[in-house]
Write an enzyme that holds these catalytic residues in place. Structure first.
Site, PDB file in Angstrom:
ATOM      1  N   CYS A 127     -32.723  19.584   5.908  1.00  0.00           N
ATOM      2  CA  CYS A 127     -32.675  18.428   6.819  1.00  0.00           C
ATOM      3  C   CYS A 127     -31.272  18.062   7.307  1.00  0.00           C
ATOM      4  O   CYS A 127     -31.051  17.942   8.510  1.00  0.00           O
ATOM      5  CB  CYS A 127     -33.302  17.213   6.149  1.00  0.00           C
TER       6      CYS A 127
ATOM      7  N   THR B 171       0.846  -1.193   0.000  1.00  0.00           N
ATOM      8  CA  THR B 171       0.000   0.000   0.000  1.00  0.00           C
ATOM      9  C   THR B 171       0.883   1.246   0.000  1.00  0.00           C
ATOM     10  O   THR B 171       1.712   1.413   0.894  1.00  0.00           O
ATOM     11  CB  THR B 171      -0.910  -0.038   1.245  1.00  0.00           C
TER      12      THR B 171
HETATM   13  N1  LIG Z   1      -1.889  -7.391   6.085  1.00  0.00           N
HETATM   14  C1  LIG Z   1      -2.950  -7.092   5.379  1.00  0.00           C
HETATM   15  O1  LIG Z   1      -4.077  -7.515   5.678  1.00  0.00           O
HETATM   16  C2  LIG Z   1      -2.827  -6.222   4.159  1.00  0.00           C
HETATM   17  C3  LIG Z   1      -3.884  -6.144   3.255  1.00  0.00           C
HETATM   18  C4  LIG Z   1      -3.742  -5.364   2.125  1.00  0.00           C
HETATM   19  C5  LIG Z   1      -2.578  -4.652   1.895  1.00  0.00           C
HETATM   20  N2  LIG Z   1      -1.562  -4.725   2.815  1.00  0.00           N
HETATM   21  C6  LIG Z   1      -0.328  -3.979   2.517  1.00  0.00           C
HETATM   22  O2  LIG Z   1       0.618  -4.924   1.993  1.00  0.00           O
HETATM   23  C7  LIG Z   1       1.936  -4.590   2.421  1.00  0.00           C
HETATM   24  C8  LIG Z   1       2.531  -5.765   3.177  1.00  0.00           C
HETATM   25  O3  LIG Z   1       1.747  -6.010   4.335  1.00  0.00           O
HETATM   26  P1  LIG Z   1       1.994  -7.287   5.248  1.00  0.00           P
HETATM   27  O4  LIG Z   1       0.946  -7.245   6.307  1.00  0.00           O
HETATM   28  O5  LIG Z   1       2.132  -8.500   4.394  1.00  0.00           O
HETATM   29  O6  LIG Z   1       3.430  -6.924   5.885  1.00  0.00           O
HETATM   30  P2  LIG Z   1       4.366  -7.864   6.772  1.00  0.00           P
HETATM   31  O7  LIG Z   1       5.084  -6.958   7.700  1.00  0.00           O
HETATM   32  O8  LIG Z   1       3.589  -9.015   7.313  1.00  0.00           O
HETATM   33  O9  LIG Z   1       5.385  -8.454   5.710  1.00  0.00           O
HETATM   34  C9  LIG Z   1       6.351  -7.697   5.079  1.00  0.00           C
HETATM   35  C10 LIG Z   1       7.541  -8.584   4.783  1.00  0.00           C
HETATM   36  O10 LIG Z   1       8.463  -7.851   3.991  1.00  0.00           O
HETATM   37  C11 LIG Z   1       9.755  -8.297   4.371  1.00  0.00           C
HETATM   38  N3  LIG Z   1      10.767  -7.347   3.881  1.00  0.00           N
HETATM   39  C12 LIG Z   1      11.103  -6.136   4.357  1.00  0.00           C
HETATM   40  N4  LIG Z   1      12.097  -5.608   3.614  1.00  0.00           N
HETATM   41  C13 LIG Z   1      12.394  -6.503   2.644  1.00  0.00           C
HETATM   42  C14 LIG Z   1      13.317  -6.535   1.575  1.00  0.00           C
HETATM   43  N5  LIG Z   1      14.160  -5.516   1.345  1.00  0.00           N
HETATM   44  N6  LIG Z   1      13.328  -7.611   0.777  1.00  0.00           N
HETATM   45  C15 LIG Z   1      12.475  -8.644   0.980  1.00  0.00           C
HETATM   46  N7  LIG Z   1      11.586  -8.674   1.995  1.00  0.00           N
HETATM   47  C16 LIG Z   1      11.545  -7.614   2.814  1.00  0.00           C
HETATM   48  C17 LIG Z   1       9.654  -8.403   5.889  1.00  0.00           C
HETATM   49  O11 LIG Z   1      10.696  -9.198   6.422  1.00  0.00           O
HETATM   50  C18 LIG Z   1       8.289  -9.047   6.038  1.00  0.00           C
HETATM   51  O12 LIG Z   1       8.382 -10.455   6.038  1.00  0.00           O
HETATM   52  C19 LIG Z   1       1.802  -3.322   3.259  1.00  0.00           C
HETATM   53  O13 LIG Z   1       2.010  -2.212   2.425  1.00  0.00           O
HETATM   54  C20 LIG Z   1       0.362  -3.363   3.731  1.00  0.00           C
HETATM   55  O14 LIG Z   1      -0.134  -2.072   4.016  1.00  0.00           O
HETATM   56  C21 LIG Z   1      -1.656  -5.505   3.930  1.00  0.00           C
END
Ligand SMILES: NC(=O)c1ccc[n+]([C@@H]2O[C@H](COP(=O)([O-])OP(=O)(O)OC[C@H]3O[C@@H](n4cnc5c(N)ncnc54)[C@H](O)[C@@H]3O)[C@@H](O)[C@H]2O)c1
Length: 433
Positions: free
Chosen positions: A264, A124
């Site tokens: 309203c 996001t």
């Molecule tokens: N969790 C949700 O329900 C959800 C839903 C929709 C969108 N999102 C969006 O998706 C994105 C990810 O969310 P998430 O909940 O999966 O995050 P998370 O923190 O669970 O996972 C992120 C992963 O990225 C890894 N990471 C960080 N830097 C890295 C790099 N340089 N190379 C490779 N891996 C790396 C971390 O070690 C971690 O495992 C965010 O932007 C979030 O806002 C999340």
């Protein structure tokens, strides 16, 4: 397809499991050695119903592996999906450092391998982020035609993520200029029904959805608090509210445009928040509706006064079309403010007959605009005149007629989403779009 997935958290792990079950070969990439090791054994790094089976099956079909090495993953795949975290920074802004780090590494790996590649950001990110990352880190690869970049927001919810991935509530994909991605990507990755828009629109949709969810929850909770205080079952109230799929749970009232007004909405919001206050309750969301609406009106005034025009034509004075109700009409406030600042005003509103106004409706005019009669024109041509800013608040004149009258000396400010106005031979500007 052979796909790298960067970030094996909630989004990345589910994406990996689901795409592998569609027959794609997946290389997971994460900076955490333990997550990579788990993934290599077909073990999910997170708890998510259904994911265990998907990863196990992918592992046994040799369609899954993981690495900490970006170049290794890029060399082995044709497409990368970036699902790394985008947390809040200390100031409340968005921390893009993880995405930036991955984009930089992918760019470096592609410059070495010189292979064509597709990059899909799923993390996001605020509007403008994809464009900024591309221009800072990947512009040479895009210009050389080696790299295509898409932004594809994720709408899954944790705990139902696998089902949400398979049947998403919404599918939107952003390309650089809103042009359609190649058919194979639509079929195999984005889904053929996905709406295609440009990068910033796709980025903004995700934030609008989450803000809307937050607003709905907060609204229901505030109705709940005030309901409980006056011994009304607010769960029953909200359930009834949701039965109205014409005005309540619908796209009605969901288009940026006119501030709200009329006899309203302002009055009833005032009364409800007053009821809460007299019961010692604070309802910050409902209490701020009127001030947000006033802010919206101020931004309209600001737009009007920013133009060079000192002659203004208001199309539609009452609070909505086909009514002569002027009570709390935002355009009456706009007219009053412009008159106070010395603007030359002409008003056209065919639903308005001053002689027929009575009661509270007449009092609005008597107190706010006693000289309305001299500003109100029944003839469209006289109202439009030969120049000026046309503030179109309502669809109250035929576009065919306007086409004959509007000239290049006019500037059209569309307040409420009247797309046909773009066809007029004048500069067109949308109020908040
Ligand atoms: N969790 C949700 O329900 C959800 C839903 C929709 C969108 N999102 C969006 O998706 C994105 C990810 O969310 P998430 O909940 O999966 O995050 P998370 O923190 O669970 O996972 C992120 C992963 O990225 C890894 N990471 C960080 N830097 C890295 C790099 N340089 N190379 C490779 N891996 C790396 C971390 O070690 C971690 O495992 C965010 O932007 C979030 O806002 C999340």
């Amino acid at each position: 397809m052979r796909i790298s997935i960067f970030g094996l958290g909630y989004v990345g792990a589910v994406t990996a499991g689901c795409l592998s079950s569609h027959g794609h070969y997946i290389v997971g990439v994460d900076v955490h050695p333990a997550k990579v090791a788990d993934f290599n054994n077909g073990i999910p790094p997170i708890v998510e119903p259904g994911l265990d089976e998907l990863l196990k099956s992918a592992k046994s079909n040799s369609r899954l592996r993981a690495t900490q090495n970006c170049a290794d993953a890029i060399a082995d795949t044709e497409l990368s999906i970036v699902c790394v975290g985008t947390p809040s920074n200390a100031a409340g802004g968005l921390d893009l450092n993880f995405v930036r780090g991955v984009a930089r590494e992918i760019g470096d790996a592609l410059r070495q391998s010189r292979k064509p590649h597709t990059l899909v950001f799923r993390s996001t990110m605020l509007p403008g982020s994809t464009a900024k990352l591309v221009s800072e880190l990947l512009a040479d690869l895009v210009a050389a035609g080696t790299l295509r970049v898409f932004y594809y927001p994720e709408f899954l919810r944790e705990s139902t993520a696998v089902a949400d991935f398979e049947t998403p509530s919404l599918a939107v994909v952003g390309s650089h200029d809103g042009s359609a991605p190649p058919a194979d990507l639509m079929k195999n990755l984005f889904g053929e029904k996905a709406s295609v828009v440009n990068w910033p629109t796709a980025e903004m949709v995700k934030y609008a959805c989450n803000a809307f969810h937050a607003a709905k929850i907060t609204f229901a909770n505030e109705v709940g608090r005030v309901g409980k205080a006056v011994e009304v079952d607010a769960r029953a109230v909200m359930s009834l509210l949701c039965q109205d799929t014409r005005l309540n749970i619908s796209s009605y009232y969901m288009k940026p445009g006119n501030p709200f007004g009329g006899s309203c909405l302002p009055k009833d919001v005032r009364a409800l928040t007053n009821l809460a206050r007299t019961n010692g309750l604070s309802l910050p969301m409902l209490e701020n509706l009127l001030s947000s609406n006033e802010r919206h009106l101020s931004s309209l005034l600001h737009l009007i006064t920013e133009t060079e025009h000192r002659e203004v034509v208001i199309l539609g004075l009452s609070f909505k079309s086909n009514t002569d109700d002027l009570r709390e009409s935002p355009m009456v406030d706009v007219a009053q403010a412009l008159l106070g600042r010395g603007y030359k005003l002409r008003i056209y509103d065919p639903a308005l007959n001053l002689a027929a106004l009575v009661g509270a409706n007449k009092r609005v005019i008597d107190t706010k605009m006693p000289h309305l009669a001299s500003l109100l024109h029944t003839d469209l041509a006289t109202a439009v005149g030969s120049r000026g800013l046309i503030v179109a608040a309502q669809k109250c004149a035929p576009v065919a007629e306007l086409k004959k009258l509007v000239t290049a000396n006019h500037h059209v400010l569309d307040v409420n989403g009247w797309g046909d106005l773009k066809e007029l031979p004048a500069k067109y500007e949308g109020f908040c779009w």
